[in-house]
Design a protein around this motif. Structure first.
Motif, PDB file in Angstrom:
ATOM      1  N   GLY A  77      -2.565  -2.671   6.885  1.00 52.02           N
ATOM      2  CA  GLY A  77      -2.519  -3.803   7.104  1.00 52.02           C
ATOM      3  C   GLY A  77      -1.104  -4.175   7.483  1.00 52.02           C
ATOM      4  N   ASN A 114      -4.546 -11.381   5.271  1.00 48.58           N
ATOM      5  CA  ASN A 114      -4.586  -9.957   4.642  1.00 48.58           C
ATOM      6  C   ASN A 114      -3.963  -9.935   3.348  1.00 48.58           C
ATOM      7  OD1 ASN A 114      -5.676  -9.163   7.134  1.00 48.58           O
ATOM      8  ND2 ASN A 114      -3.851  -8.153   7.955  1.00 48.58           N
ATOM      9  N   ALA A 128     -11.079  -6.249   4.582  1.00 52.07           N
ATOM     10  CA  ALA A 128     -10.342  -5.617   5.744  1.00 52.07           C
ATOM     11  C   ALA A 128     -11.302  -4.623   6.554  1.00 52.07           C
ATOM     12  CB  ALA A 128      -9.062  -4.745   5.399  1.00 52.07           C
TER      13      ALA A 128
END
Length: 303
Positions: A276, A233, A122
């Motif tokens: 996220g 994610n 990420a």
């Protein structure tokens, strides 16, 4: 095949298997009945039918491993993952060229696995002020680690039409066995040893911390899903600041630490808030349940 004959075992190749994440993923896959072929980087590692030496930066070495293993699945975890690593070129040699070597090895030996799960990060999102970064956010890396992972992703997408690939973007995660040059293990270690003080950088940065066991579970579930040519994610959607983690660790241990801010630990490129959106992961792997971060902290402190 007769229903009474034993099904052939699923063969899964895991690069970086002896690393922090690899150990948990291997355990998870073995529990699901996979035959796991681990690759290890140490040159003096003893090879066995399920443990192969691999220098990911060598195309020949990658071809050899794919030819020997011919796995049903590949999970590619091998990477330089510590942001403060001292040689910037290593990020690109290992994270970009190493991944390319693995993909080219599959093509060279004519082997197409059912799926390749490739771990990115990420960190590719960069300094985005958001508490719900989803996969559509632009990629704006701010350090060599993140830039290498972004470059790796771009290169990997050019293979989507040739190999069944899924890219996982894990947000921060931690757990037992992570080295203390990462922040949460460093904090846990100081509390466990009841140190009087700790030196840290900016304690108000917020991160979406997951438990390594949750990440391993998510990887296994994504491997078993029928989705490819996607980026997903791996996160919980719940950010914590280091200040909150310090406070929770103090509460769990009954120990107070004096916090000293060391300017040398404050990176100018530090991402302030990184959290996220797990919506896509939940839709693809609904059975994988997040582990509350306070449980992770309690588990780490109990070690």
């Amino acid at each position: 095949m007769s229903p009474f004959q034993p099904q052939p075992a699923i063969r899964t190749l895991v690069t970086g298997a002896s690393g922090f994440t690899g150990r948990y993923l291997v355990e998870k896959l073995l529990g699901r009945g996979h035959t796991v072929i681990e690759t290890v980087g140490a040159r003096d590692a003893q090879e066995t039918p399920t443990r192969l030496h691999l220098d990911i930066t060598s195309p020949d070495a990658c071809r050899r491993v794919i030819e020997i293993a011919r796995p049903d699945y590949i999970v590619h975890l091998a990477a330089i993952s510590f942001v403060g690593h001292n040689d910037p070129l290593d990020f690109y040699r290992v994270n970009v060229i190493g991944t390319l070597n693995l993909l080219e090895a599959c093509a060279a030996v004519g082997h197409t696995p059912r799926k390749l799960l490739i771990a990115s990060s990420a960190n590719v999102y960069g300094n985005v002020t958001s508490d719900a970064i989803d996969e559509s956010f632009p990629v704006t890396p701010v350090n060599h680690y993140a830039a290498s992972k972004a470059a790796m992703e771009t290169m990997v997408r050019t293979w989507f039409d040739r190999l069944p690939i899924l890219i996982a973007r894990p947000f921060n995660y931690t757990g037992r066995g992570q080295t203390s040059n990462f922040l949460v293990p460093k904090i846990v270690d100081h509390f466990a040893r009841r140190e009087p003080r700790i030196e840290l950088g900016n304690i108000d940065v917020a991160r979406d911390f997951s438990d390594v066991r949750y990440v391993a579970g998510a990887y296994e579930a994504l491997l078993a899903s029928d989705v490819t040519s996607e980026t997903v994610n791996v996160c919980t959607g719940t950010p914590y600041t280091l200040r909150e983690i310090l406070s929770a660790a103090s509460e769990l241990t009954g120990h107070e630490l004096e916090i000293q801010i060391n300017p040398a630990f404050v990176r100018q490129t530090d991402v302030k808030m990184l959290a996220g959106s797990p919506a896509k992961l939940r839709s693809l792997a609904p059975a994988v349940e997040a582990i509350p971060f306070m449980e992770t902290l309690r588990w780490m402190l109990a070690a």
